[in-house]
Design an enzyme around this catalytic site. Structure first.
Site, mmCIF file in Angstrom:
data_model
loop_
_atom_site.group_PDB
_atom_site.id
_atom_site.type_symbol
_atom_site.label_atom_id
_atom_site.label_comp_id
_atom_site.label_asym_id
_atom_site.label_seq_id
_atom_site.Cartn_x
_atom_site.Cartn_y
_atom_site.Cartn_z
ATOM 1 N N VAL A 78 17.052 12.238 -0.999
ATOM 2 C CA VAL A 78 17.766 11.731 0.187
ATOM 3 C C VAL A 78 18.903 12.672 0.576
ATOM 4 C CG1 VAL A 78 19.151 9.784 1.057
ATOM 5 C CG2 VAL A 78 17.127 9.356 -0.349
ATOM 6 N N GLY A 79 18.994 12.982 1.865
ATOM 7 C CA GLY A 79 20.082 13.834 2.362
ATOM 8 C C GLY A 79 19.914 15.293 1.982
ATOM 9 N N ASP A 128 12.603 16.297 13.418
ATOM 10 C CA ASP A 128 12.312 15.602 12.158
ATOM 11 C C ASP A 128 11.391 14.404 12.368
ATOM 12 O OD1 ASP A 128 14.226 17.354 11.286
ATOM 13 O OD2 ASP A 128 15.377 15.883 10.163
HETATM 14 O O1 PMV Z 1 17.980 16.542 9.035
HETATM 15 P P1 PMV Z 1 17.821 17.927 8.503
HETATM 16 O O2 PMV Z 1 18.805 18.287 7.480
HETATM 17 O O3 PMV Z 1 16.401 18.222 8.146
HETATM 18 O O4 PMV Z 1 18.153 18.948 9.704
HETATM 19 C C1 PMV Z 1 17.608 18.807 10.946
HETATM 20 C C2 PMV Z 1 17.379 20.118 11.602
HETATM 21 C C3 PMV Z 1 18.451 20.623 12.547
HETATM 22 O O5 PMV Z 1 17.814 21.601 13.352
HETATM 23 C C4 PMV Z 1 19.585 21.264 11.776
HETATM 24 C C5 PMV Z 1 19.008 19.525 13.433
HETATM 25 C C6 PMV Z 1 18.019 18.981 14.447
HETATM 26 O O6 PMV Z 1 18.352 17.924 15.017
HETATM 27 O O7 PMV Z 1 16.966 19.589 14.680
#
Ligand code: PMV
Length: 282
Positions: A78-79, A128
């Site tokens: 997580v995170g 994501d």
């Molecule tokens: O949520 P993460 O840590 O996988 O990061 C998302 C990817 C970023 O490009 C940094 C932010 C985004 O909203 O696309």
């Protein structure tokens, strides 16, 4: 009880630049988050693997203030940039839809999950939860309107090395925003790398160095850490074809492109770094 699931993800190339309209390559992985909704009287309550101050406000974008117990299970770290919040968003929309006997389209899941992701991330690109909702390997560009290009699943493997530290995506994205326009040339180069990496997806020998270059650019825009740089070096020394931080950075995970996961897994174990193999899944 109503159940929904969402895949975790890894960003192969293009994080941060994707926030500014560049394309990014990301893939669903064989780990996921499951949401179980149980109707019961009383205020909305959540329990399980994701403990976060933003959780109840995020759930409230989908569920009423009363009447549900939400159980959350995940085998994602997580995170750590593996999309646990996006997988939660997708799983939640699917479970809530199931509670109404409704089978949502992938586009509907994507649209509704955006509201959940905004609570966690402020200004998410949508990458994501696009991957979590669709599965597979995607080239994504944020909208409006967003574009999704599904790509054939490659046969190479990845090893994920976990820094053990959670990065704060919202803060890291805000940090990059505050360093513009100084970092714009690096963001543009990351966008070009995504196009080069797309053309090299079937050729891991060519793809690897592009991923390592992507890591160098992420370091230049200020989202890597000395520990992540060390994990990249460890993977390359153990024979990985390329390696980079994956996700927002500031902690999280490093991905290493490998033909055989064993040498990188052994090197990680010798250094006391938690690591596991993974691959893109449909
Ligand atoms: O949520 P993460 O840590 O996988 O990061 C998302 C990817 C970023 O490009 C940094 C932010 C985004 O909203 O696309």
């Amino acid at each position: 009880m109503y159940v929904g699931r969402g895949h975790g993800k890894l960003i192969l190339c293009g994080e941060h630049a994707v926030v500014y309209g560049h394309p990014a390559l990301a893939m669903a992985v064989d780990r996921r988050t499951t949401v179980r909704l149980t109707p019961r009287p009383g205020p909305l309550e959540a329990r399980g693997d994701i403990v976060d101050d933003r959780l109840i406000p995020a759930l409230r974008t989908v569920l009423p203030p009363e009447g549900w117990l939400v159980d959350i299970g995940t085998d994602l770290p997580v995170g750590r940039g593996m999309g646990s919040s996006a997988a939660l968003a997708v799983a939640l929309i699917r479970a809530e839809s199931a509670s109404r006997g409704h089978a949502p389209s992938v586009d509907e899941v994507f649209e509704r999950a955006f509201a959940v992701e905004r609570v966690f991330h402020g200004n998410p690109s949508g990458l994501d939860h696009a991957v979590s909702a669709r599965g597979g390997l995607l080239r994504y560009r944020r909208g409006p309107p967003p574009s999704f290009e599904p790509l054939p699943l490659p046969s190479w493997r990845l090893v994920v090395l976990d820094s053990g530290v959670a990065g704060d995506t919202k803060q890291l994205v805000a940090g990059v925003a505050s360093r513009r326009p100084t970092v714009d040339a690096d963001l543009d180069r990351i966008g070009e790398l995504v196009l080069e990496a797309t053309a090299a997806l079937d050729d891991p020998q060519a793809l690897g160095p592009l991923l390592t270059e992507n890591h160098g650019l992420l370091r230049r825009i200020g989202v890597s850490t000395p520990q992540l740089d060390d994990l990249v070096a460890l993977a390359l020394k153990a024979g990985a074809l390329g390696a980079k931080l994956a996700g927002a950075g500031g902690g999280g995970v490093v991905l290493a492109l490998v033909e055989d996961p064993e040498p990188v897994l052994r090197a990680a174990a010798a250094a006391g770094v938690p690591a596991f193999p993974t691959r893109p899944v449909p």
